[in-house]
Enzyme design. Structure first.
Site, PDB file in Angstrom:
ATOM      1  N   ASP A  41       1.225  -0.799  -0.064  1.00 15.84           N
ATOM      2  CA  ASP A  41      -0.365   0.157   0.225  1.00 15.84           C
ATOM      3  C   ASP A  41       0.754   1.416  -0.023  1.00 15.84           C
ATOM      4  OD1 ASP A  41      -2.643   1.389   0.312  1.00 15.84           O
ATOM      5  OD2 ASP A  41      -1.726   2.741   2.107  1.00 15.84           O
ATOM      6  N   GLU A  83       0.927  -0.134  -5.385  1.00 12.38           N
ATOM      7  CA  GLU A  83       0.349   0.636  -5.183  1.00 12.38           C
ATOM      8  C   GLU A  83       1.295   1.684  -5.200  1.00 12.38           C
ATOM      9  OE1 GLU A  83      -3.276   3.586  -3.732  1.00 12.38           O
ATOM     10  OE2 GLU A  83      -1.982   2.330  -2.302  1.00 12.38           O
TER      11      GLU A  83
END
Length: 636
Positions: free
Chosen positions: A315, A368
């Site tokens: 993330d 990401e």
């Protein structure tokens, strides 16, 4: 109560590795470990607190009284406190009470390495072990094929708390229940993988799991650690891979968490310009500190080792890479070369990926990452960050912007939908329609689509079929496949009652077939990361918002021809160029009546003629349904 006895699981080699940032299995040493010492059953505790003057284990076994069970500091300047407490065993609650050399500050902390945590809002760690017997050996032996970069990836992104609720009892489904219901659903829908939003323990539901306090514990909201293993096991037994969201970018300031752990900035960077995230009001790891690096890399390997995960989706990588991320001038300090790159974070990510692929070459790490930082999915030895894949955020943004437009205006924006192919092979891209796109007033995917109800569903089908024929792997957030009207609400459940209505049921049928079509046609995935797998036929028909291309696999006989029509106009005898002679057969059509479409199709075989078109030596005339993606294959 018996006193703490001297005991250690650390060797001198362990300590040297830890200090140098090269110990990648710290979970085998730190934390609480049930063991027997000199014939006495109990638990060994170990915690890193180099600024501590004293460390006590407090818990339900000593009435939470500080000083009853003081750990012993190691002599080797490692900052590790450890000891064996007789009589403490599985299920006991505990924390570390730490008195700091720093102004005698006292903190009471959960165990950073705890394998189980109390159900929030309670915050204690729980002594735990399990003897779960895995039954996924068949998957583990063959998963290299399923997780390879030339394998199909159709990933269903799930927030476990809101996928489906137990309505009568107004509660979450448990890991045990999900092992039945979620696994059955994924299999029925023909998804290849599931990605879970963070399941590591977190205190605050509105964070969706992205503010973690228990990095080594699956959240207690849904059950016990061994029940989460059962869920993973069942997925694997049904040939479904599992990707876990992993958050090494920041952590919350909660009093029991990692922040200011021993009265000092232990895990977070001491300079707030590098150690505090203004957007998320959270702390940023000190990637340049060896022991912190070991903690994080050990955590990445932990989920692959102990829970058989098939991949980690990392993330907020962009926030790690740049010192000026979400900061104004004066709020950040350049690196030693005067640049904005966070050199420590870059070095950490490279080392993490090398460790993951070194130990588990049959998994994937997925970044990401939303910037143009070069080489995110290139190997470290070629100068890249070493990820297996990267989210294609530009494709997501441009595609949703395009599909939100009324079809009458799309002819002015043809470049928006074709632009992604200009850079599609610069990284190993995954196409994401994730949870971030259906919150905060952005609307659901179906809710974005223009036109009346029929057109909205037709647009959605065209969007998804285009997505599945575009180079790259695929990720869809839960609810998209049933035409969720409302934005995602983490406190609720998907609106499964929508399936009582034909358009939504038809969209779900379409998705089952689309997944099956994708996974059974190698041209759509074997060369998904190279321009050898894609060839334009036509992208210049702006007036009709039509484009056509060829997807190619290892075997030319598997090649497919894709024709997209992004307006409600049907076209008969529409000419497309072809690279070779032969007959085309329609093999997929998003406009079929069983999907809620108008039923326009090419029922007969189409013969190519030796008339050049679109710069190709042959051509064929086809019927193109309204708001559709139609796929053809040469008939043998």
């Amino acid at each position: 109560m018996a006193q703490v006895k001297p005991h250690s699981l650390f060797t001198d080699f362990d300590i040297n590795l830890f200090k140098s940032g090269k110990h990648y299995r710290l979970y085998e040493k730190f934390g609480s470990h049930i063991t027997t010492l000199d014939g006495e059953k109990g638990t060994y505790f170990a915690v890193w607190a180099p600024s501590a003057k004293s460390v006590s284990v407090v818990g339900d076994f000593n009435y939470w009284i500080e000083g009853e069970h003081q750990l012993m500091v190691r002599w080797d300047a490692s900052g590790i406190w450890e000891g064996f407490i007789p009589g403490v065993g599985k299920g006991n609650l505990y924390k570390y009470k730490i008195q700091s050399h720093n102004n005698d500050i006292k903190t009471e902390k959960a165990d950073p390495y705890a394998r189980r945590c109390e159900h929030p809002p309670s915050t204690a760690s729980i002594v735990w072990d399990d003897t779960y017997k895995w039954e996924d050996s068949a998957w583990m032996k063959k998963r290299k094929k399923h997780n390879a970069l030339d394998a199909p990836y159709s990933v269903y992104e799930v927030h476990l708390g809101s996928w489906k609720k137990q309505v009568e009892e107004n509660r979450f489904l448990s890991y045990h229940e999900l092992a039945d219901e979620l696994v059955s659903y994924l299999k029925e829908m023909n998804f290849t993988h599931v990605e879970l939003m963070p399941i590591m323990e977190f205190p605050y539901d509105p964070s969706w799991g992205y503010q973690i306090t228990g990095y080594f514990a699956p959240t207690s909201r849904f059950g016990y650690p061994e029940e989460f293993k059962e869920l993973v096991d069942k997925l694997h037994q049904n040939d479904i891979g599992i990707i876990l969201d992993w958050v090494p970018s920041h952590f919350p300031e909660d009093a029991h968490g990692l922040g200011f752990f021993d009265g000092s900035n232990l895990y977070e960077h001491p300079d707030p310009r590098k150690g505090y995230h203004q957007d998320w009001k959270s702390l940023i790891f000190n990637y340049g500190r060896n022991e912190v690096k070991s903690f994080l890399i050990s955590n990445a390997l932990f989920w692959l080792d102990q829970y058989h995960a098939d991949g980690l989706r990392v993330d907020a990588v962009a926030s790690m890479l740049f010192l000026d991320y979400s900061r104004e001038d004066g709020q950040w300090e350049p690196n030693e070369y005067g640049g904005r790159e966070n050199l420590d974070a870059i070095a950490f990510l490279k080392e993490m990926n090398e460790a993951v692929y070194g130990e588990y070459p049959d998994v994937q790490t997925i970044a990401e990452e939303s910037t143009a930082f070069p080489g995110v999915s290139k190997p470290v030895f070629l100068g890249g960050l070493g990820f297996g894949m990267k989210w294609m955020m530009g494709w997501m943004h441009d595609t949703l912007e395009y599909f939100q437009k009324d079809p009458v205006y799309r002819k002015y924006h043809q470049n928006d939908i074709t632009f992604s192919l200009a850079y599609a092979f610069s990284e190993n891209f995954m196409l994401p329609l994730s949870h971030d796109e259906v919150v905060y007033g952005k609307n659901s995917i179906l809710g974005r689509m223009p036109g009346d109800d029929w057109q909205r569903f037709a647009n959605a089908r065209a969007l998804y079929a285009y997505m599945f024929t575009h180079p790259g792997t695929k990720l869809l957030f839960m609810g998209g496949e049933i035409g969720q009207y409302n934005e995602w609400n983490f406190q609720g459940s998907l609106d499964w009652n929508l399936l009582d209505f034909k358009p939504h049921k038809d969209l779900q049928t379409f998705f089952k077939d689309l997944n099956k079509f994708y996974t059974s046609h190698p041209a759509l995935f074997e060369k998904g990361f190279t321009n050898e797998g894609f060839e334009w036929i036509s992208f210049g028909d702006q007036e009709n918002s039509v484009m056509a291309y060829i997807r190619k696999g290892n075997d030319p006989e598997n090649d497919v021809v894709v024709v997209c029509n992004f307006t409600p106009s049907m076209h008969e005898k529409y000419a497309i160029g072809l690279p070779q002679d032969g007959k085309l057969k329609e093999i997929f059509n998003s406009d079929l009546k069983k999907y809620g479409g108008s039923g326009v199709s090419n029922k007969k075989m189409i013969s190519a003629s030796k008339k050049d078109w679109n710069g190709k030596p042959f051509s064929a005339k086809i019927t193109i349904p309204p708001l559709s993606v139609t796929i053809f294959k040469y008939n043998k």
